[in-house]
Scaffold this motif. Structure first.
Motif, PDB file in Angstrom:
ATOM      1  N   MET A   1       0.840  -1.171   0.000  1.00 28.48           N
ATOM      2  CA  MET A   1       0.000   0.000   0.000  1.00 28.48           C
ATOM      3  C   MET A   1       0.886   1.235   0.000  1.00 28.48           C
ATOM      4  O   MET A   1       1.948   1.252   0.588  1.00 28.48           O
ATOM      5  N   GLY A   2       0.416   2.260  -0.618  1.00 29.82           N
ATOM      6  CA  GLY A   2       1.206   3.466  -0.688  1.00 29.82           C
ATOM      7  C   GLY A   2       0.377   4.701  -0.468  1.00 29.82           C
ATOM      8  O   GLY A   2      -0.751   4.647   0.038  1.00 29.82           O
ATOM      9  N   ILE A   3       0.954   5.798  -0.858  1.00 38.32           N
ATOM     10  CA  ILE A   3       0.274   7.080  -0.689  1.00 38.32           C
ATOM     11  C   ILE A   3      -1.018   7.106  -1.507  1.00 38.32           C
ATOM     12  O   ILE A   3      -2.050   7.584  -1.045  1.00 38.32           O
ATOM     13  N   GLY A   4      -0.969   6.555  -2.704  1.00 40.37           N
ATOM     14  CA  GLY A   4      -2.173   6.518  -3.548  1.00 40.37           C
ATOM     15  C   GLY A   4      -3.294   5.692  -2.947  1.00 40.37           C
ATOM     16  O   GLY A   4      -4.468   6.045  -3.065  1.00 40.37           O
ATOM     17  N   SER A   5      -2.933   4.597  -2.305  1.00 36.88           N
ATOM     18  CA  SER A   5      -3.951   3.764  -1.651  1.00 36.88           C
ATOM     19  C   SER A   5      -4.621   4.513  -0.511  1.00 36.88           C
ATOM     20  O   SER A   5      -5.839   4.415  -0.319  1.00 36.88           O
ATOM     21  N   GLY A   6      -3.824   5.254   0.252  1.00 40.35           N
ATOM     22  CA  GLY A   6      -4.391   6.037   1.347  1.00 40.35           C
ATOM     23  C   GLY A   6      -5.346   7.104   0.844  1.00 40.35           C
ATOM     24  O   GLY A   6      -6.429   7.298   1.398  1.00 40.35           O
ATOM     25  N   ILE A   7      -4.949   7.783  -0.218  1.00 42.22           N
ATOM     26  CA  ILE A   7      -5.820   8.817  -0.791  1.00 42.22           C
ATOM     27  C   ILE A   7      -7.098   8.193  -1.350  1.00 42.22           C
ATOM     28  O   ILE A   7      -8.189   8.742  -1.199  1.00 42.22           O
ATOM     29  N   ALA A   8      -6.965   7.021  -1.979  1.00 42.11           N
ATOM     30  CA  ALA A   8      -8.151   6.342  -2.525  1.00 42.11           C
ATOM     31  C   ALA A   8      -9.114   5.937  -1.410  1.00 42.11           C
ATOM     32  O   ALA A   8     -10.337   6.097  -1.544  1.00 42.11           O
ATOM     33  N   LEU A   9      -8.581   5.418  -0.299  1.00 40.60           N
ATOM     34  CA  LEU A   9      -9.451   5.045   0.823  1.00 40.60           C
ATOM     35  C   LEU A   9     -10.157   6.268   1.408  1.00 40.60           C
ATOM     36  O   LEU A   9     -11.342   6.196   1.764  1.00 40.60           O
ATOM     37  N   ILE A  33     -19.238   3.413   8.273  1.00 43.41           N
ATOM     38  CA  ILE A  33     -18.287   2.716   7.393  1.00 43.41           C
ATOM     39  C   ILE A  33     -17.443   3.724   6.619  1.00 43.41           C
ATOM     40  O   ILE A  33     -16.238   3.549   6.455  1.00 43.41           O
ATOM     41  N   GLY A  34     -18.040   4.802   6.154  1.00 45.68           N
ATOM     42  CA  GLY A  34     -17.305   5.847   5.455  1.00 45.68           C
ATOM     43  C   GLY A  34     -16.262   6.494   6.341  1.00 45.68           C
ATOM     44  O   GLY A  34     -15.119   6.721   5.926  1.00 45.68           O
ATOM     45  N   TYR A  35     -16.633   6.783   7.586  1.00 44.15           N
ATOM     46  CA  TYR A  35     -15.674   7.366   8.528  1.00 44.15           C
ATOM     47  C   TYR A  35     -14.523   6.399   8.827  1.00 44.15           C
ATOM     48  O   TYR A  35     -13.370   6.815   8.939  1.00 44.15           O
ATOM     49  N   ILE A  36     -14.837   5.126   8.960  1.00 42.81           N
ATOM     50  CA  ILE A  36     -13.793   4.122   9.214  1.00 42.81           C
ATOM     51  C   ILE A  36     -12.833   4.044   8.030  1.00 42.81           C
ATOM     52  O   ILE A  36     -11.610   3.980   8.201  1.00 42.81           O
ATOM     53  N   LEU A  37     -13.363   4.067   6.813  1.00 42.58           N
ATOM     54  CA  LEU A  37     -12.501   4.048   5.624  1.00 42.58           C
ATOM     55  C   LEU A  37     -11.630   5.303   5.533  1.00 42.58           C
ATOM     56  O   LEU A  37     -10.450   5.226   5.163  1.00 42.58           O
ATOM     57  N   MET A  38     -12.198   6.460   5.890  1.00 35.23           N
ATOM     58  CA  MET A  38     -11.396   7.683   5.864  1.00 35.23           C
ATOM     59  C   MET A  38     -10.275   7.632   6.907  1.00 35.23           C
ATOM     60  O   MET A  38      -9.145   8.049   6.634  1.00 35.23           O
ATOM     61  N   ALA A  39     -10.560   7.102   8.092  1.00 35.99           N
ATOM     62  CA  ALA A  39      -9.530   6.982   9.127  1.00 35.99           C
ATOM     63  C   ALA A  39      -8.443   5.997   8.700  1.00 35.99           C
ATOM     64  O   ALA A  39      -7.245   6.261   8.874  1.00 35.99           O
ATOM     65  N   ALA A  40      -8.848   4.875   8.113  1.00 33.88           N
ATOM     66  CA  ALA A  40      -7.867   3.896   7.634  1.00 33.88           C
ATOM     67  C   ALA A  40      -7.014   4.496   6.524  1.00 33.88           C
ATOM     68  O   ALA A  40      -5.797   4.268   6.471  1.00 33.88           O
ATOM     69  N   GLY A  41      -7.616   5.272   5.652  1.00 31.12           N
ATOM     70  CA  GLY A  41      -6.862   5.927   4.587  1.00 31.12           C
ATOM     71  C   GLY A  41      -5.860   6.922   5.130  1.00 31.12           C
ATOM     72  O   GLY A  41      -4.728   7.014   4.642  1.00 31.12           O
TER      73      GLY A  41
END
Length: 87
Positions: A1-9, A33-41
């Motif tokens: 995973m990289g910077i792009g994956s974080g931005i995509a999440l 679920i959206g908030y969890i994905l944003m935090a993971a990203g």
């Protein structure tokens, strides 16, 4: 995973949290679920950034010795970047 994956999440999480208004019953909360994905990203983005900055570090070593035969002082300089010699 990289910077792009974080931005995509982060982007996917924001779309799910703020743009989708679907009632799936009481079992699933899309906003959460959206908030969890944003935090993971955000976590993936920060970890990728830290690892990328650590990789860019360079170490410079200088050694000085005296040649016993000629009495000359010899200086050796070596610069490495993650274990690989640089020019």
């Amino acid at each position: 995973m990289g910077i792009g994956s974080g931005i995509a999440l982060i982007a996917i999480g924001a779309i799910i949290a703020f743009a989708i208004n679907v009632d799936l019953g009481g079992a699933v909360d899309l906003t959460l679920i959206g908030y969890i994905l944003m935090a993971a990203g955000a976590v993936v983005f920060l970890i990728s950034l830290v690892l990328m900055l650590r990789r860019r570090s360079a170490v410079s070593t200088q050694r000085t010795a005296v040649d016993p035969a000629s009495g000359e002082q010899i200086t050796t300089r070596r610069t490495t970047d993650n274990g690989e010699p640089l020019a």
